[in-house]
Design an enzyme around this catalytic site. Sequence first.
Site, PDB file in Angstrom:
ATOM      1  N   LYS A  27       0.978  -1.726  -0.358  1.00  0.00           N
ATOM      2  CA  LYS A  27      -0.019  -0.046   0.360  1.00  0.00           C
ATOM      3  C   LYS A  27       1.205   1.302  -0.126  1.00  0.00           C
ATOM      4  O   LYS A  27       2.418   1.206   0.038  1.00  0.00           O
ATOM      5  CB  LYS A  27      -0.855   0.189   1.280  1.00  0.00           C
ATOM      6  CG  LYS A  27      -2.163  -1.162   1.141  1.00  0.00           C
ATOM      7  CD  LYS A  27      -3.569  -0.980   2.080  1.00  0.00           C
ATOM      8  CE  LYS A  27      -4.356  -1.858   1.281  1.00  0.00           C
ATOM      9  NZ  LYS A  27      -5.402  -2.250   2.316  1.00  0.00           N
ATOM     10  N   ARG A  58      -3.330 -10.113   5.221  1.00  0.00           N
ATOM     11  CA  ARG A  58      -4.063  -9.637   4.071  1.00  0.00           C
ATOM     12  C   ARG A  58      -2.592  -9.879   2.808  1.00  0.00           C
ATOM     13  O   ARG A  58      -2.545  -8.504   3.153  1.00  0.00           O
ATOM     14  CB  ARG A  58      -5.311  -9.481   3.439  1.00  0.00           C
ATOM     15  CG  ARG A  58      -5.788  -9.236   2.406  1.00  0.00           C
ATOM     16  CD  ARG A  58      -6.911  -8.455   2.392  1.00  0.00           C
ATOM     17  NE  ARG A  58      -7.576  -8.180   0.796  1.00  0.00           N
ATOM     18  CZ  ARG A  58      -7.016  -7.590   0.016  1.00  0.00           C
ATOM     19  NH1 ARG A  58      -6.360  -7.126  -0.283  1.00  0.00           N
ATOM     20  NH2 ARG A  58      -7.556  -7.973  -1.191  1.00  0.00           N
TER      21      ARG A  58
HETATM   22  N1  HH2 Z   1      -7.505  -3.975   0.884  1.00  0.00           N
HETATM   23  C1  HH2 Z   1      -7.851  -3.914  -0.106  1.00  0.00           C
HETATM   24  C2  HH2 Z   1      -9.089  -4.860  -1.024  1.00  0.00           C
HETATM   25  N2  HH2 Z   1      -9.908  -5.524   0.682  1.00  0.00           N
HETATM   26  N3  HH2 Z   1     -10.018  -6.063   2.439  1.00  0.00           N
HETATM   27  C3  HH2 Z   1      -9.779  -6.211   3.484  1.00  0.00           C
HETATM   28  N4  HH2 Z   1     -10.641  -6.584   4.943  1.00  0.00           N
HETATM   29  N5  HH2 Z   1      -8.358  -5.192   4.335  1.00  0.00           N
HETATM   30  C4  HH2 Z   1      -7.816  -4.301   3.406  1.00  0.00           C
HETATM   31  O1  HH2 Z   1      -7.125  -4.032   3.504  1.00  0.00           O
HETATM   32  C5  HH2 Z   1      -8.171  -4.631   1.820  1.00  0.00           C
HETATM   33  C6  HH2 Z   1      -9.121  -5.574   1.944  1.00  0.00           C
HETATM   34  C7  HH2 Z   1      -6.956  -3.292  -1.129  1.00  0.00           C
HETATM   35  O2  HH2 Z   1      -5.675  -4.195  -1.867  1.00  0.00           O
HETATM   36  P1  HH2 Z   1      -5.994  -4.889  -3.019  1.00  0.00           P
HETATM   37  O3  HH2 Z   1      -7.392  -5.989  -3.274  1.00  0.00           O
HETATM   38  O4  HH2 Z   1      -4.758  -4.984  -3.555  1.00  0.00           O
HETATM   39  O5  HH2 Z   1      -5.994  -3.758  -4.787  1.00  0.00           O
HETATM   40  P2  HH2 Z   1      -7.849  -3.652  -5.313  1.00  0.00           P
HETATM   41  O6  HH2 Z   1      -8.509  -3.609  -4.367  1.00  0.00           O
HETATM   42  O7  HH2 Z   1      -7.075  -1.968  -6.003  1.00  0.00           O
HETATM   43  O8  HH2 Z   1      -7.931  -4.872  -5.824  1.00  0.00           O
END
Ligand code: HH2
Length: 279
Positions: free
Chosen positions: A211, A251
């Site tokens: 992040k 995660r």
């Molecule tokens: N962060 C993201 C997505 N889902 N869920 C939880 N519970 N906690 C988090 O910190 C979280 C999440 C963002 O990461 P990513 O899925 O890689 O990115 P994007 O939302 O752009 O797909």
Amino acid sequence: MGVLNLTPDSFSDGGRWTDPAAAVDHGLRLLAEGADLLDLGAESTRPGGGVYGGGAATVPADEEAARLLPVLTALRRATGAPLSVDTRKGEVARRALDAGADLLNDVSALGDPDLGRAVAAAGCPLVLMHSRGELATMQRGIRFDDLLADVRCDLAAAVERAVACGIPADQVVLDPGIGFGKTAEQNLALLGRLHELAVLGRPLLVGASRKSFIGRAVEASGRPLPPPEDRLPGSLAAVAWAAARSAALVRVHDVAATVQFLTVWRAIAAEAAPREDAG
Ligand code: HH2
């Protein structure tokens, strides 16, 4: 928890796993590398109003389900490992649960009460993540009176919403929402003071992987801002703090490195003696 993004536009790996066969292979690889469970997401939730401009585009439920279900169904056939689905929509949640999802991960913490009803009917666990405001604008005008107390209070309210939907409190996992409506400094504080959320009595999940606060911390030290794919060392530092502060789940995108990191971290922790010079 290994991240499997089935999106064209996720902030760190958008477009890499949009082919269902490649996505299934990647999911199985993450499990082979030591992930205990997978988190499948078919809508990017990167917040707008900050480094990501306007943030992610909202995806209609049918499109989200069309990205998700072929991969979820194939993985369900291929593995008994727990499969989580990262969605904010009740309709997608229902279809995912019908297709064999084991738990739901809702970054909106029941912005759609229908998701709560779907989870209650399935009797499965639910991750509720902290955020404030709308995804499209949440990085603008960020304000907390007392960061930890406010996050604690908002998460307690989220548990109450879940219970009102018929979800037992002991099925809820809580997440401080690193990067969602927080400044870089607030993200660091949430990790450093994660243990202050333990009073909520629920397992904690932390998603700090790749992040932007990691890039900002590096930049603040005078080094160039690393792009998301070069943030593994900083991601592991965040995993270390999450582990030291009793997070139940992390995660992450980089499973093999994280598993090795945690294996050695735990092995050292098991042998650690109190320091002689400690207070
Ligand atoms: N962060 C993201 C997505 N889902 N869920 C939880 N519970 N906690 C988090 O910190 C979280 C999440 C963002 O990461 P990513 O899925 O890689 O990115 P994007 O939302 O752009 O797909």
